[in-house]
Design an enzyme around this catalytic site. Structure first.
Site, short mmCIF file in Angstrom:
data_model
loop_
_atom_site.label_atom_id
_atom_site.label_comp_id
_atom_site.label_asym_id
_atom_site.label_seq_id
_atom_site.Cartn_x
_atom_site.Cartn_y
_atom_site.Cartn_z
N LYS A 1 -53.95 29.47 -57.01
CA LYS A 1 -52.84 30.43 -56.82
C LYS A 1 -51.73 30.15 -57.84
O LYS A 1 -51.16 31.08 -58.42
CB LYS A 1 -52.30 30.35 -55.38
CG LYS A 1 -53.28 30.83 -54.33
CD LYS A 1 -53.65 32.30 -54.51
CE LYS A 1 -54.71 32.77 -53.56
NZ LYS A 1 -55.26 34.10 -53.87
N SER B 1 -49.57 32.72 -52.45
CA SER B 1 -49.46 31.99 -51.20
C SER B 1 -48.27 31.04 -51.24
O SER B 1 -47.91 30.52 -52.30
CB SER B 1 -50.75 31.21 -50.99
OG SER B 1 -50.60 30.26 -49.96
N TYR C 1 -57.61 25.05 -54.11
CA TYR C 1 -57.25 26.42 -53.72
C TYR C 1 -55.81 26.72 -54.13
O TYR C 1 -55.51 27.75 -54.72
CB TYR C 1 -57.44 26.60 -52.21
CG TYR C 1 -56.70 27.79 -51.65
CD1 TYR C 1 -57.21 29.07 -51.81
CD2 TYR C 1 -55.47 27.63 -50.99
CE1 TYR C 1 -56.50 30.17 -51.32
CE2 TYR C 1 -54.78 28.72 -50.50
CZ TYR C 1 -55.30 29.98 -50.66
OH TYR C 1 -54.60 31.06 -50.19
C1 UD1 Z 1 -53.55 27.26 -45.34
C2 UD1 Z 1 -52.86 27.26 -46.67
C3 UD1 Z 1 -52.47 28.63 -47.08
C4 UD1 Z 1 -53.67 29.50 -47.13
C5 UD1 Z 1 -54.33 29.48 -45.78
C6 UD1 Z 1 -55.61 30.29 -45.93
C7 UD1 Z 1 -51.54 25.34 -47.31
C8 UD1 Z 1 -50.30 24.62 -47.10
N1 UD1 Z 1 -51.67 26.45 -46.60
O1 UD1 Z 1 -52.56 27.55 -44.39
O2 UD1 Z 1 -51.90 28.62 -48.35
O3 UD1 Z 1 -53.34 30.77 -47.53
O4 UD1 Z 1 -54.61 28.16 -45.37
O5 UD1 Z 1 -56.63 29.87 -45.19
O6 UD1 Z 1 -52.40 24.98 -48.07
N2 UD1 Z 1 -53.86 23.73 -36.93
C9 UD1 Z 1 -54.20 23.00 -35.81
N3 UD1 Z 1 -55.47 23.11 -35.33
C10 UD1 Z 1 -56.41 23.92 -35.91
C11 UD1 Z 1 -56.04 24.68 -37.06
C12 UD1 Z 1 -54.75 24.55 -37.54
O7 UD1 Z 1 -53.39 22.25 -35.26
O8 UD1 Z 1 -57.56 23.97 -35.43
C13 UD1 Z 1 -52.48 23.65 -37.44
C14 UD1 Z 1 -52.38 23.11 -38.84
O9 UD1 Z 1 -52.24 21.72 -38.86
C15 UD1 Z 1 -51.14 23.83 -39.35
C16 UD1 Z 1 -51.14 25.15 -38.59
O10 UD1 Z 1 -51.97 24.96 -37.48
O11 UD1 Z 1 -50.01 23.13 -38.98
C17 UD1 Z 1 -51.64 26.31 -39.42
O12 UD1 Z 1 -52.88 25.97 -40.01
P1 UD1 Z 1 -53.77 27.05 -40.76
O13 UD1 Z 1 -53.89 28.28 -39.92
O14 UD1 Z 1 -55.03 26.39 -41.17
O15 UD1 Z 1 -52.90 27.48 -42.01
P2 UD1 Z 1 -52.26 26.60 -43.18
O16 UD1 Z 1 -52.92 25.29 -43.32
O17 UD1 Z 1 -50.79 26.62 -42.96
#
Ligand code: UD1
Length: 343
Positions: free
Chosen positions: A156, A127, A152
């Protein structure tokens, strides 16, 4: 004879899409999955797309004795693609030992099986989380591996090191770690897709569940980041493109085109997309208006990250083909399919 690939976590989100691409590329796919975070009906989805139902073992790969019996029964394989793992970042902070035990025991067991059962190749699900918050963007494979934001993430990082050192100690084995950025979307047929249990943690499933009325509204976690529109930036790639990268990486190893015994590749589009841009893409692709509000930042979130995938472009002869809007459209098609089935 067809080359055989054991796919752990093959009924999961990325695993099932990869199983489809492997079958399409002529591989014999054997799935091991304990269905902890997936559903047996995924096999029907794979069959609907490919006409093939892969051989399936409902096994926990942390159980070494049982895993050994499976490898004896199969007579080993040409390769393992290892997806099966816990993946919820927040949960890993609350239950670190569960994450270390599950994600590392399973990996160690599989590396052990490779040696005992004449299985020389592993492709590992890593990841972009291994980079933490990078100092310079986009990140290349040479960017430093920094403090991870969660247990997590450490599983990795540790997983990659365990593979690297194990492969270095063996003459005929080789492996690759694929550092995924943010996979989204579903198979365009809507026969398989992401099936999060409970309330989704990831952006796109939360977004589609909001649009279909299962959630009241999407929370945008922060608009005060140091980014053009204040929301976090990620590199979202379509899961089918990601699945195809696994086939390319596997073929490279099988055909002996790898430059070293252990290689690492970033897999992303190369384009950073903010949360607001992701919402706009969803609205454009579906014609819907999404209900969202801006809330506080989510703990552990990284401000911005996107990939330099030129190494994978060059060495794997791979690049993403589907657009962000297509990713959103297929995610929405899949959400509709599963909700209509359930009602
Ligand atoms: C995270 C992990 C990634 C992992 C993945 C698996 C980190 C940096 N990233 O990805 O390694 O493989 O989870 O589950 O640890 N967001 C919102 N509202 C929401 C959900 C998300 O605003 O309800 C935003 C988050 O703040 C982020 C983006 O959307 O900026 C993506 O979030 P998400 O889909 O959870 O992925 P990551 O956190 O990037």
């Amino acid at each position: 004879m067809k080359r055989k690939v054991i796919v752990t976590g093959g009924t999961g989100y990325i695993g099932s899409h990869t199983a489809v691409e492997l079958i399409a590329a002529g591989f014999d796919v054997v799935i091991i999955d304990n269905l902890y975070n997936s559903d047996i009906t995924v096999l029907e989805g794979i069959h609907a797309i490919t006409g093939v139902t892969p051989k399936f073992y409902d096994y926990d790969i942390c159980d070494l004795a049982r895993l050994n019996e499976l490898f004896i029964a199969e007579g080993g394989a040409d390769a393992i693609i290892h997806f099966a793992a816990y993946k919820a970042v927040g949960e890993s902070v609350r239950k670190p030992l569960d994450y270390y035990r599950n994600n590392l025991t399973s990996l160690i067991n599989l590396l052990d099986m490779m040696e005992r059962h004449n299985t020389p190749i592993m492709v590992f699900s890593s990841s972009c989380t291994v980079y933490g918050q990078p100092d310079t963007l986009p990140v290349t494979e040479a960017s430093p591996v920094k403090e991870a934001a969660s247990p997590y993430g450490y599983t990795k990082q540790a997983g990659e090191i365990i593979i690297r050192d194990t492969i270095a100690s063996r003459t005929s084995h080789k492996a690759v770690s694929l550092r995924y950025f943010n996979p989204i979307g579903a198979h365009p047929t809507a026969h398989i897709g992401e099936l999060p249990r409970g309330v989704p943690e990831n952006l796109v499933p939360f977004l589609t569940q909001t649009a279909i009325g299962l959630r009241d509204g999407l929370k945008v976690f922060g608009n005060d980041y140091d980014t053009p529109d204040g929301s976090c930036i990620r590199d979202y790639l379509h899961v089918v493109d990601l699945a195809k990268a696994h086939v390319a990486a596997l073929k490279r190893l099988l055909d002996g085109e790898n430059k070293t015994k252990y290689e690492v590749f970033n897999l992303g589009t190369g384009t950073g997309v903010s949360v607001f841009e992701a919402i706009a893409s969803f609205e454009r692709a579906t014609g819907l208006k999404l209900n969202y509000t801006v809330t506080d930042r989510r703990e552990g979130d990284i401000e911005k990250i996107w990939a330099d995938s030129s190494l994978a472009n060059r060495e794997l002869k791979w690049k993403t083909e589907l657009t962000l809007d297509e990713s959103m459209e297929t995610a929405w098609r899949w959400e509709n399919k599963i909700r209509n089935q359930q009602s």
